[in-house]
Design a protein around this motif. Structure first.
Motif, PDB file in Angstrom:
ATOM      1  N   GLN A  69       0.897  -1.186   0.070  1.00 49.86           N
ATOM      2  CA  GLN A  69       0.116  -0.039  -0.039  1.00 49.86           C
ATOM      3  C   GLN A  69       1.034   1.094   0.190  1.00 49.86           C
ATOM      4  O   GLN A  69       0.708   2.239  -0.550  1.00 49.86           O
ATOM      5  N   GLN A 123      -3.935  -1.033  -4.426  1.00 50.21           N
ATOM      6  CA  GLN A 123      -5.074  -0.138  -4.209  1.00 50.21           C
ATOM      7  C   GLN A 123      -6.204  -0.660  -3.831  1.00 50.21           C
ATOM      8  O   GLN A 123      -6.766  -1.626  -4.584  1.00 50.21           O
ATOM      9  N   LEU A 124      -6.654   0.222  -3.014  1.00 48.79           N
ATOM     10  CA  LEU A 124      -7.915  -0.126  -2.281  1.00 48.79           C
ATOM     11  C   LEU A 124      -8.875   0.811  -2.679  1.00 48.79           C
ATOM     12  O   LEU A 124      -8.770   1.818  -2.761  1.00 48.79           O
ATOM     13  N   GLU A 125     -10.223   0.259  -3.050  1.00 51.46           N
ATOM     14  CA  GLU A 125     -11.326   1.021  -3.532  1.00 51.46           C
ATOM     15  C   GLU A 125     -12.077   1.742  -2.385  1.00 51.46           C
ATOM     16  O   GLU A 125     -12.444   0.853  -1.497  1.00 51.46           O
ATOM     17  N   GLN A 126     -12.256   2.916  -2.369  1.00 53.32           N
ATOM     18  CA  GLN A 126     -13.143   3.479  -1.273  1.00 53.32           C
ATOM     19  C   GLN A 126     -14.326   3.337  -1.370  1.00 53.32           C
ATOM     20  O   GLN A 126     -14.839   3.806  -2.478  1.00 53.32           O
ATOM     21  N   VAL A 127     -15.160   2.558  -0.641  1.00 54.19           N
ATOM     22  CA  VAL A 127     -16.550   2.154  -0.955  1.00 54.19           C
ATOM     23  C   VAL A 127     -17.373   3.123   0.252  1.00 54.19           C
ATOM     24  O   VAL A 127     -17.189   3.081   1.093  1.00 54.19           O
ATOM     25  N   GLN A 128     -18.440   3.399  -0.466  1.00 53.04           N
ATOM     26  CA  GLN A 128     -19.348   4.330   0.348  1.00 53.04           C
ATOM     27  C   GLN A 128     -20.098   3.376   1.421  1.00 53.04           C
ATOM     28  O   GLN A 128     -20.359   2.111   1.010  1.00 53.04           O
ATOM     29  N   HIS A 129     -20.469   4.049   2.359  1.00 53.01           N
ATOM     30  CA  HIS A 129     -21.323   3.219   3.536  1.00 53.01           C
ATOM     31  C   HIS A 129     -22.540   2.369   3.156  1.00 53.01           C
ATOM     32  O   HIS A 129     -22.778   1.123   3.447  1.00 53.01           O
TER      33      HIS A 129
END
Length: 87
Positions: free
Chosen positions: A59, A65-71
């Motif tokens: 990282q 890479q991590l995907e930012q996911v919405q709640h």
């Protein structure tokens, strides 16, 4: 002769560490004596620590890479699995 890139090499290391942790986990689950269980559990914890260190390094270097996911998306997946577990 094929030469691995840094990303390919560290990805192989991470994959190997994941596989090793899986093997130790199975060994812990199937161990028949407490001393063996304790020893293998220690090895499992070490393998998981190394795996996490490799992941963090990847990282930091921009190789994982991590995907930012919405709640709401997280809740949707949680509900899907909760429903599947209830069937």
């Amino acid at each position: 002769m094929n030469v691995l890139t840094d990303k390919e090499l560290i990805t192989e290391v991470l994959t190997t560490e994941k596989n090793l942790a899986n093997l130790y986990n199975t060994a812990v689950e199937e161990s028949s004596t407490e001393p063996l269980h304790t020893d293998l559990n220690g090895q499992l914890n070490q393998a998981l620590t190394k795996q996490n260190e490799t992941f963090k390094l990847m990282q930091q270097k921009g190789l994982y890479q991590l995907e930012q996911v919405q709640h709401p998306a997280i809740d949707k997946v949680k509900n899907k699995f909760a429903q599947a577990a209830g069937q």
